[in-house]
Design a protein around this motif. Structure first.
Motif, short mmCIF file in Angstrom:
data_model
loop_
_atom_site.label_atom_id
_atom_site.label_comp_id
_atom_site.label_asym_id
_atom_site.label_seq_id
_atom_site.Cartn_x
_atom_site.Cartn_y
_atom_site.Cartn_z
N ALA A 237 -0.87 -13.02 4.67
CA ALA A 237 -1.14 -11.57 4.70
C ALA A 237 -0.61 -10.96 5.99
CB ALA A 237 -2.64 -11.33 4.57
N LEU A 238 -0.77 -11.70 7.09
CA LEU A 238 -0.30 -11.18 8.38
C LEU A 238 1.23 -11.05 8.40
CD1 LEU A 238 -1.37 -10.29 11.11
CD2 LEU A 238 -1.03 -12.63 11.94
N VAL A 239 1.90 -12.10 7.87
CA VAL A 239 3.38 -12.06 7.81
C VAL A 239 3.84 -10.89 6.93
CG1 VAL A 239 5.41 -13.30 6.95
CG2 VAL A 239 3.69 -14.50 8.30
N LEU A 240 3.17 -10.75 5.79
CA LEU A 240 3.54 -9.67 4.85
C LEU A 240 3.33 -8.30 5.50
CD1 LEU A 240 4.49 -9.75 1.85
CD2 LEU A 240 2.15 -9.13 1.25
N ALA A 241 2.19 -8.16 6.19
CA ALA A 241 1.87 -6.87 6.82
C ALA A 241 2.88 -6.55 7.92
CB ALA A 241 0.45 -6.91 7.38
N TRP A 242 3.34 -7.58 8.65
CA TRP A 242 4.29 -7.34 9.74
C TRP A 242 5.68 -7.04 9.19
CZ3 TRP A 242 4.50 -6.01 14.55
CH2 TRP A 242 5.69 -6.17 15.26
N ARG A 243 6.11 -7.86 8.23
CA ARG A 243 7.47 -7.68 7.67
C ARG A 243 7.63 -6.33 6.99
NH1 ARG A 243 11.32 -12.03 5.83
NH2 ARG A 243 12.02 -10.32 4.56
N HIS A 244 6.58 -5.88 6.32
CA HIS A 244 6.69 -4.65 5.52
C HIS A 244 5.88 -3.51 6.13
CE1 HIS A 244 8.94 -6.62 2.35
NE2 HIS A 244 8.12 -7.65 2.48
N ARG A 245 5.75 -3.52 7.46
CA ARG A 245 4.95 -2.47 8.09
C ARG A 245 5.59 -1.10 7.93
NH1 ARG A 245 7.88 -5.21 11.64
NH2 ARG A 245 8.91 -4.17 13.38
N ARG A 246 6.90 -1.07 7.70
CA ARG A 246 7.59 0.21 7.53
C ARG A 246 8.08 0.42 6.10
NH1 ARG A 246 9.62 -0.98 12.81
NH2 ARG A 246 8.58 0.33 14.34
N SER A 247 7.77 -0.50 5.23
CA SER A 247 8.18 -0.33 3.82
C SER A 247 7.44 0.84 3.22
CB SER A 247 7.88 -1.60 3.03
OG SER A 247 8.66 -2.65 3.49
N PRO A 248 8.09 1.56 2.31
CA PRO A 248 7.40 2.69 1.69
C PRO A 248 6.24 2.23 0.82
CG PRO A 248 9.54 2.32 0.68
CD PRO A 248 9.47 1.41 1.85
N MET A 249 5.21 3.05 0.81
CA MET A 249 4.02 2.72 0.02
C MET A 249 4.21 3.23 -1.40
SD MET A 249 1.08 3.86 2.63
CE MET A 249 1.65 5.53 2.60
N SER A 250 3.12 3.19 -2.13
CA SER A 250 3.13 3.75 -3.48
C SER A 250 3.50 5.23 -3.41
CB SER A 250 1.75 3.56 -4.09
OG SER A 250 1.61 4.38 -5.22
N LEU A 251 4.16 5.71 -4.45
CA LEU A 251 4.55 7.12 -4.49
C LEU A 251 3.34 8.04 -4.45
CD1 LEU A 251 7.33 7.90 -7.09
CD2 LEU A 251 7.38 8.18 -4.64
N THR A 252 2.23 7.54 -4.94
CA THR A 252 1.05 8.39 -5.07
C THR A 252 0.10 8.26 -3.88
OG1 THR A 252 -0.08 6.64 -6.27
CG2 THR A 252 1.12 8.25 -7.57
N GLU A 253 0.43 7.38 -2.95
CA GLU A 253 -0.47 7.11 -1.82
C GLU A 253 -0.08 7.97 -0.63
OE1 GLU A 253 -3.74 5.78 -0.56
OE2 GLU A 253 -3.01 4.72 -2.33
N ARG A 254 -1.06 8.58 -0.02
CA ARG A 254 -0.75 9.42 1.14
C ARG A 254 -1.32 8.85 2.44
NH1 ARG A 254 -1.80 13.77 -2.39
NH2 ARG A 254 -3.88 14.03 -1.58
N HIS A 255 -2.22 7.87 2.33
CA HIS A 255 -2.85 7.30 3.52
C HIS A 255 -2.37 5.86 3.69
CE1 HIS A 255 -5.28 10.81 3.29
NE2 HIS A 255 -5.68 10.48 2.08
N SER A 256 -2.06 5.50 4.93
CA SER A 256 -1.51 4.17 5.18
C SER A 256 -2.55 3.28 5.86
CB SER A 256 -0.26 4.29 6.05
OG SER A 256 -0.60 4.98 7.24
N TRP A 257 -3.76 3.27 5.33
CA TRP A 257 -4.82 2.50 5.98
C TRP A 257 -4.81 1.04 5.55
CZ3 TRP A 257 -8.47 0.11 2.86
CH2 TRP A 257 -8.53 0.55 1.54
N ARG A 258 -4.16 0.74 4.42
CA ARG A 258 -4.27 -0.62 3.88
C ARG A 258 -3.55 -1.65 4.74
NH1 ARG A 258 -3.60 1.76 -1.65
NH2 ARG A 258 -5.69 1.88 -2.49
N MET A 259 -2.35 -1.31 5.20
CA MET A 259 -1.57 -2.28 5.96
C MET A 259 -2.26 -2.63 7.29
SD MET A 259 1.05 -3.87 4.92
CE MET A 259 2.60 -3.35 4.25
N PRO A 260 -2.70 -1.65 8.11
CA PRO A 260 -3.44 -2.02 9.33
C PRO A 260 -4.72 -2.77 9.03
CG PRO A 260 -2.88 0.33 9.35
CD PRO A 260 -2.46 -0.20 8.04
#
Lengths: 175, 192
Positions: B141-164
């Motif tokens: 999970a940590l590797v995934l969160a770091w690698r994709h920290r700037r990847s776009p989220m879901s089109l319908t999501e406006r808050h980026s609380w899940r990755m942190p």
């Protein structure tokens, strides 16, 4: 235009967004955009987006089904059985256990009945008839129509006549 | 018969004449009764198919793909001349098929996106799973969160609380497991 469009969750599961929703491996949700509906299908880790533009939607179709009757049978038959067991047993613990199960099943049946009759719903555009697997109740269809109809009518309103158009020669002169 | 819709029960094609607004419809084949709410677009005639006008004079601009057809549009991406058969109108602009496919695959514009991997949800699920005993999911999970920290989220999501949140949960889990392992090793070595 690269700014992300604003989507408003709509439909029967709109309130569950962001809670335990993400635990579901497969789910259908839909969102209201400025000029289109966004149908989102999540399968494990990927979301697929289907856009249905309001100007293209020709009809909403719903087929009443008998699933609600089967739900009732599946809940009431075991509820009655557990009720009979509770009434017949002389054991106090057995009475409480069977009674609790019977009451729980009866509550499930009543909750299911309160949700209304079941149906399958479809949206039709000129080239496709899309199944809406997350619409199961006729009440949800009516709710959906109440917010979808004004949006569709606003985008499909016939064009008003050009202001440069000459006045009609058949107009009746004022007396 | 010109099919307007399919019976939702047996998929039999039904004509527009069968469908009356506000009236339940009975399928002539399977007798299933269903309802239809019609909108004004139902009665609009489909646009006529366009094959492109033929080239009348050699001086006229010709389509890049059809030299005998008159150019009607210019591709907004590559600038090639296109006849009305080749010009694909999307979002009020015209594209050739090649540019349309390229744009669909590579454009950052959200209107072109048809699917997306939701890494933030995946990372959070893995981080939660690590706390439920699946400790190997914590580092993943940590590797995934770091690698994709700037990847776009879901089109319908406006808050980026899940990755942190996923990263914090994963780090805490890794720390907890490390402390537990150290304690076990120390405890085991002191006993022996």
């Amino acid at each position: 235009m690269n700014s992300p469009p604003r989507y408003i969750p709509v439909g029967p599961f709109a309130a569950q967004r962001g809670t335990l929703d993400m635990l579901l491996p497969v789910r259908w949700r839909w969102y209201r955009g400025d000029d289109h509906l966004l149908l989102v299908k999540k399968s494990v880790s990927r979301e697929h987006y289907h856009r249905l533009y309001y100007r293209d939607i020709q009809a909403l179709i719903w087929l009443p089904t008998n699933h609600w009757i089967w739900y009732q049978v599946l809940c009431w038959v075991p509820a009655l059985l557990f009720g009979i067991i509770a009434a017949a047993t002389r054991d106090r613990d057995g009475f409480y256990f069977s009674g609790a199960v019977a009451v729980l099943l009866a509550l499930l049946a009543v909750a299911n009945l309160a949700q209304g009759r079941t149906c399958r719903a479809f949206l039709k555009t000129p080239i496709q008839q899309i199944d809406l697997p997350h619409i199961h109740r006729q009440r949800d269809v009516q709710r959906m129509l109440s917010w979808l109809r004004p949006l569709i009518l606003a985008h499909q309103r016939p064009a008003s006549p050009s202001p440069e158009a000459p006045p009609s020669s058949t107009s009746t002169p004022s007396a | 018969m010109n099919a307007f819709l399919q019976c939702p029960s047996c998929n039999d094609p039904l004509s527009r004449e069968v469908v009356r607004a506000g009236m339940p419809i009975s399928c002539p084949r399977c007798r299933a009764v269903f309802h239809v709410e019609l909108f004004p677009a139902a009665d609009l005639a489909p646009p006529p198919p366009q094959a492109g006008d033929p080239l009348l004079h050699p001086e006229e601009a010709a389509c890049y793909h059809h030299p005998d057809r008159k150019a009607a549009q210019v591709c907004a991406e590559c600038g090639r001349f296109l006849c009305s058969l080749c010009a694909l109108e999307i979002h009020e602009e015209h594209y050739c098929a090649t540019c349309l496919e390229h744009k669909r695959r590579h454009s950052p514009d959200p209107r072109w996106i048809t699917s997306r991997v939701i890494y933030d949800e995946l990372a959070l699920l893995m981080a939660v799973g690590s706390w439920l005993g699946l400790v190997f999911l914590g580092p993943l999970a940590l590797v995934l969160a770091w690698r994709h920290r700037r990847s776009p989220m879901s089109l319908t999501e406006r808050h980026s609380w899940r990755m942190p949140a996923a990263a914090i949960l994963a780090v805490l889990n890794i720390l907890a497991v490390s402390v537990l392992l150290i304690w076990l090793v120390v405890h085991w070595s002191s006993e022996t």
